[in-house]
Design an enzyme around this catalytic site. Structure first.
Site, short mmCIF file in Angstrom:
data_model
loop_
_atom_site.label_atom_id
_atom_site.label_comp_id
_atom_site.label_asym_id
_atom_site.label_seq_id
_atom_site.Cartn_x
_atom_site.Cartn_y
_atom_site.Cartn_z
N GLY A 33 0.81 -1.21 0.00
CA GLY A 33 0.00 0.00 0.00
C GLY A 33 0.84 1.26 0.00
O GLY A 33 2.05 1.21 -0.25
N ASN A 34 0.19 2.38 0.25
CA ASN A 34 0.90 3.66 0.33
C ASN A 34 0.19 4.54 1.36
O ASN A 34 -0.85 4.18 1.89
CB ASN A 34 0.95 4.33 -1.05
N ARG A 35 0.77 5.70 1.62
CA ARG A 35 0.30 6.52 2.74
C ARG A 35 -0.77 7.55 2.38
O ARG A 35 -1.12 8.39 3.20
CB ARG A 35 1.49 7.23 3.39
N SER A 36 -1.31 7.48 1.18
CA SER A 36 -2.33 8.46 0.81
C SER A 36 -3.58 8.30 1.68
O SER A 36 -4.15 7.22 1.78
CB SER A 36 -2.70 8.30 -0.67
N ALA A 105 -3.64 7.62 -5.19
CA ALA A 105 -2.27 7.12 -5.32
C ALA A 105 -2.37 5.65 -5.74
O ALA A 105 -2.87 4.82 -4.99
CB ALA A 105 -1.54 7.25 -3.99
#
Ligand code: CTP
Ligand code: CA
Length: 231
Positions: A33-36, A105
């Site tokens: 995943g990512n931090r968006s 994102a």
């Protein structure tokens, strides 16, 4: 020009906004995943609805408190998980849209294999997760857009300096073929979870079409101003 800035200047406009971050499954309990957080996208949806637009918010893994900021009678939420689901939803929803904003994102890569059972240490050794590139959704949307439809991309960058930020932005706007590219600088302490944001907006040919700094709602207002100018 004054009328463009008045409340209700997006009346009747059909917009689709993607927000949040995709999660690419590894096994039933894990993902890449990512931090968006989806805050900027939620603010874009809320601002568009407040100005009269009919909004579809395609939400990729957005927390309930953030999603609550986009509660409005003119906002319909479509929830997605992985990049492939986001791509499918965006292509479907974009068909009837005047403006498509790709603020989500998107994971650039996904695991080639998704295990149906949890990976376990009992298998021995350290697993290697092989990746494959995901489709560039916004480039596909821009390539397929109908006459008069606007496609807007976002870019979160971690540049060495301002010059690199602007150069990367111009390249991206052109390579993706989008009408506007909104660029913000992120870092360990900047951008994602914060309430504030600073963006540069680039138009065709890499011309600067606006700049905004402040709350994510204020930044959203400036982005819709730039969109209204393009139309
Ligand atoms: N994007 C997309 N599909 C992807 C990757 C990105 O639609 N597979 C969109 C994002 O939603 C965003 C824009 O492309 O609107 C720019 O994303 P960014 O990650 O900055 O661009 P990339 O082309 O992936 O470049 P980089 O190698 O810098 O990550
Ligand atoms: Ca990327």
């Amino acid at each position: 020009a004054q009328a463009l800035l008045a409340p209700g200047d997006l009346a009747g406009m059909r917009v689709v906004v993607s927000a949040g971050g995709t999660r690419e499954p590894i096994d039933p309990v894990r993902f890449l995943g990512n931090r968006s957080s989806g805050r900027q996208g939620a603010a874009l949806a809320a601002e568009a609805a407040a100005r009269g637009a009919e909004v579809t918010l395609v939400a990729a893994n957005i927390a309930g408190d953030v999603l609550a900021e986009a509660r409005h009678p003119s906002i319909r939420v479509v929830s997605v998980g992985a990049a492939a689901e986001l791509a499918e939803a965006m292509k479907r929803e974009a068909a009837a849209a005047d403006v498509v904003v790709m603020a989500a994102a998107v994971a650039d890569y996904r695991p080639v294999e998704v295990s149906n059972r949890k990976l376990t240490k009992e298998a021995g050794g350290v697993p290697t997760i092989e990746l494959v590139e995901n489709e560039d959704i916004v480039a596909a949307l821009a390539a397929a857009r109908k006459p008069g439809q606007l496609v807007i991309a976002f870019a979160a960058e971690t540049p060495e300096d301002e010059a690199e930020l602007l150069a990367r932005a111009r390249r991206k706007q052109q390579s993706k073929g989008v009408d506007l590219l909104v660029v913000n600088e992120v870092g360990w302490e900047r951008g994602f979870e914060s309430a504030e944001n600073t963006v540069h907006i680039f138009g065709p040919g890499g011309t600067e079409a606006g700049m905004a700094s402040g709350s994510k709602r204020a930044v959203a207002a400036a982005i819709w101003d730039a969109v209204a100018q393009e139309r």
